[in-house]
Design an enzyme around this catalytic site. Structure first.
Site, PDB file in Angstrom:
ATOM      1  N   TYR A  29       4.839   5.800  10.859  1.00 37.81           N
ATOM      2  CA  TYR A  29       4.968   4.608  11.191  1.00 37.81           C
ATOM      3  C   TYR A  29       5.968   3.619  10.082  1.00 37.81           C
ATOM      4  CZ  TYR A  29       0.749   3.634   8.545  1.00 37.81           C
ATOM      5  OH  TYR A  29      -0.147   3.688   7.603  1.00 37.81           O
TER       6      TYR A  29
ATOM      7  N   HIS B  78      -3.448   4.095   4.621  1.00 39.36           N
ATOM      8  CA  HIS B  78      -4.585   3.233   5.161  1.00 39.36           C
ATOM      9  C   HIS B  78      -5.940   3.598   4.623  1.00 39.36           C
ATOM     10  CE1 HIS B  78      -6.872   0.161   6.813  1.00 39.36           C
ATOM     11  NE2 HIS B  78      -7.611   1.166   7.628  1.00 39.36           N
TER      12      HIS B  78
ATOM     13  N   ARG C 109       0.849  -1.012  -0.089  1.00 37.91           N
ATOM     14  CA  ARG C 109       0.138   0.000   0.079  1.00 37.91           C
ATOM     15  C   ARG C 109       0.883   1.281  -0.079  1.00 37.91           C
ATOM     16  NH1 ARG C 109      -1.279   2.658   4.408  1.00 37.91           N
ATOM     17  NH2 ARG C 109      -1.077   0.976   5.822  1.00 37.91           N
TER      18      ARG C 109
END
Length: 359
Positions: free
Chosen positions: A269, A260, A256
Site C-alpha cells: 500500500y 504496522h 512508520r
C-alpha cells in the site's frame, strides 16, 4: 500552551542545524551535551530493541511485534520530558518510552511471546502495559488524570496513540470529558502517516491537532522526527497540565518506516519513493548530525552507544528464549485486583477439565 500553530514546531533541521524559536527554544535551554548524548543513546537503544524483537518474531519466537522504526524521536523526546511520578498510558508501539521509564529488556516481550497477560509491573514504572484495543487508553488516561487532580496530586498524565486511533470513538469521548472537566492529561498523537493501510488523509480532512480545538483543547503540531522540538512541546504541555490548566494535544508528525506489525506487508500500500523520502528525515541521523556539528561526537562515544545497545539486545533475546510457558490455570490470574468468587470457580472448573482431558 498556544492554542494553535500553522506549521509543525521544529528546532532541529534534517541536516543537524538548529532552528531558533522564541517560544520553544527557551524550553530546552537546559539541554547540555550530556543530555543530547543521553537522548541519542536512548534512540539507538530503542531502535536496537525494535530490530531484535522483529528478528525474534521472524524466527518464530514471538507471536507478533509492533515496530517503532522511524518514531524514535517522538518517543524518546517526549519520554525525557516526563517526571518520575507522571503516569504514561501507552498504545502498543511505545517500547522506546518503556525503555526510558525503566522497563527492563527482559520484560518487553512477555506479552508478545504469549506467556503472560502483560509485560511489566505498571505501578513500578508509572506506565501501563501495551493496549491492543485501539484508543481505549485515552479514556483510561483521562480518568486517571481527573482522579489524580481530585486527590491533589501535582502530576501530569500522558496518553500515546496513533493517527488511526483518532477515528475511534474512545478518543473523541476522552477529549470531550477531559475538556469538560479540565483533566490534566496530555494527548500525544504519533501521526506516522498510516493506520495500517489507511493513509492519514482518510483519517482526517484537517490537521489532527486542529481537531482538538473543536473540544476547546489547545493543540500543537511538532516535527516528530526532531527530538529537541518534541522535548520542548511535551515539556510545555506537561507544565500546562501540572499547573491545573487542563488538557492539551500534541500531534507529532513522524513516519512508520516498518510495517504496522510483523503481520503486515507495507509494500502492498505504499511506495518505495515515499519510504526513501522519510529515510532522509531519519530522527537518529538528524541528532547525530547535530552532535557532529557541535563537536560532541567521537569514536569513543559511538562505541559506547553501540555496546550499550548490543547489551540491551542480548538481554532481550536471552530472556525471550528462556521464558517459561505458563500453567494453563494462570489464565485466570490478575483478572481482578482482588479475589473474585466467579473467577475462582471458573479456574477450578477449567483445572478439572484439563485433568479429565489428561493434560
Amino acid at each position: 500552551m498556544p492554542e494553535k500553530n500553522t506549521y509543525p514546531v521544529q528546532l532541529l533541521q534534517p541536516d543537524g542545524r538548529r532552528v531558533w524559536d522564541r517560544v520553544h527554544t527557551p524550553l530546552i535551554a537546559d539541554v547540555d551535551a550530556d543530555r543530547l548524548r543521553a537522548m541519542y543513546s536512548d534512540m539507538v537503544v530503542a531502535r536496537r530493541i525494535d530490530t531484535e524483537a522483529t528478528a525474534l518474531q521472524r524466527q518464530g519466537q514471538l507471536g507478533l511485534w509492533p515496530p517503532l522504526l522511524g518514531q524514535e524521536a517522538a518517543q524518546i523526546g517526549s519520554a525525557h520530558a516526563l517526571h518520575a511520578d507522571d503516569y504514561v498510558f501507552c498504545s502498543y508501539r511505545e517500547a522506546g518510552v518503556a525503555h526510558c521509564r525503566g522497563v527492563p529488556p527482559e520484560d518487553l516481550t512477555r506479552l508478545w511471546r504469549g506467556v503472560a497477560h502483560s509485560c511489566w509491573d505498571a505501578d513500578a514504572v508509572k506506565m501501563t502495559n501495551p493496549a491492543i484495543v485501539v484508543g481505549a487508553q485515552g479514556l483510561h488516561a483521562t480518568g486517571y488524570a481527573y482522579a489524580a487532580h481530585l486527590e491533589g496530586a501535582e502530576i501530569a498524565t500522558i496518553a500515546y496513540f496513533g493517527d488511526g486511533a483518532t477515528s475511534q470513538g474512545d478518543i473523541a469521548e476522552a477529549l470531550g470529558f477531559a475538556a469538560s472537566w479540565s483533566a490534566p492529561v496530555v494527548f500525544f498523537c504519533q501521526n506516522n502517516q498510516w493506520a495500517i493501510s489507511a493513509p492519514v488523509r482518510v483519517q482526517s480532512a484537517t490537521p489532527i491537532a486542529r481537531r482538538a480545538l473543536g473540544y476547546g483543547i489547545p493543540g500543537v503540531q511538532v516535527d516528530g522526527n526532531d527530538v529537541l522540538a518534541v522535548l520542548a512541546v511535551t515539556r510545555q504541555a506537561l507544565q500546562h497540565a501540572r499547573a491545573g490548566a487542563g488538557p492539551s494535544f500534541i500531534e507529532a508528525i513522524t513516519y512508520r518506516m516498518g510495517p504496522h506489525t510483523t503481520a503486515d506487508d507495507p509494500t502492498r500500500y505504499r511506495t518505495d519513493a515515499e519510504l526513501e523520502l522519510w529515510r532522509g528525515r531519519d530522527p537518529i541521523d538528524r541528532l547525530r548530525r547535530l552532535l557532529e556539528r557541535e563537536r560532541l561526537w567521537d569514536s569513543a562515544f559511538e562505541h559506547d552507544v553501540d555496546e550499550r545497545a548490543a547489551a540491551v539486545a542480548a538481554r532481550l533475546r536471552a530472556a525471550t528464549l528462556t521464558m517459561p510457558d505458563p500453567q494453563p490455570t494462570e489464565l485466570f490470574d490478575h483478572v481482578y485486583a482482588t479475589p473474585h468468587r466467579l473467577i475462582a470457580e471458573e479456574s477450578r472448573e477449567y483445572a478439572a477439565y484439563l485433568e479429565g482431558a489428561g493434560r
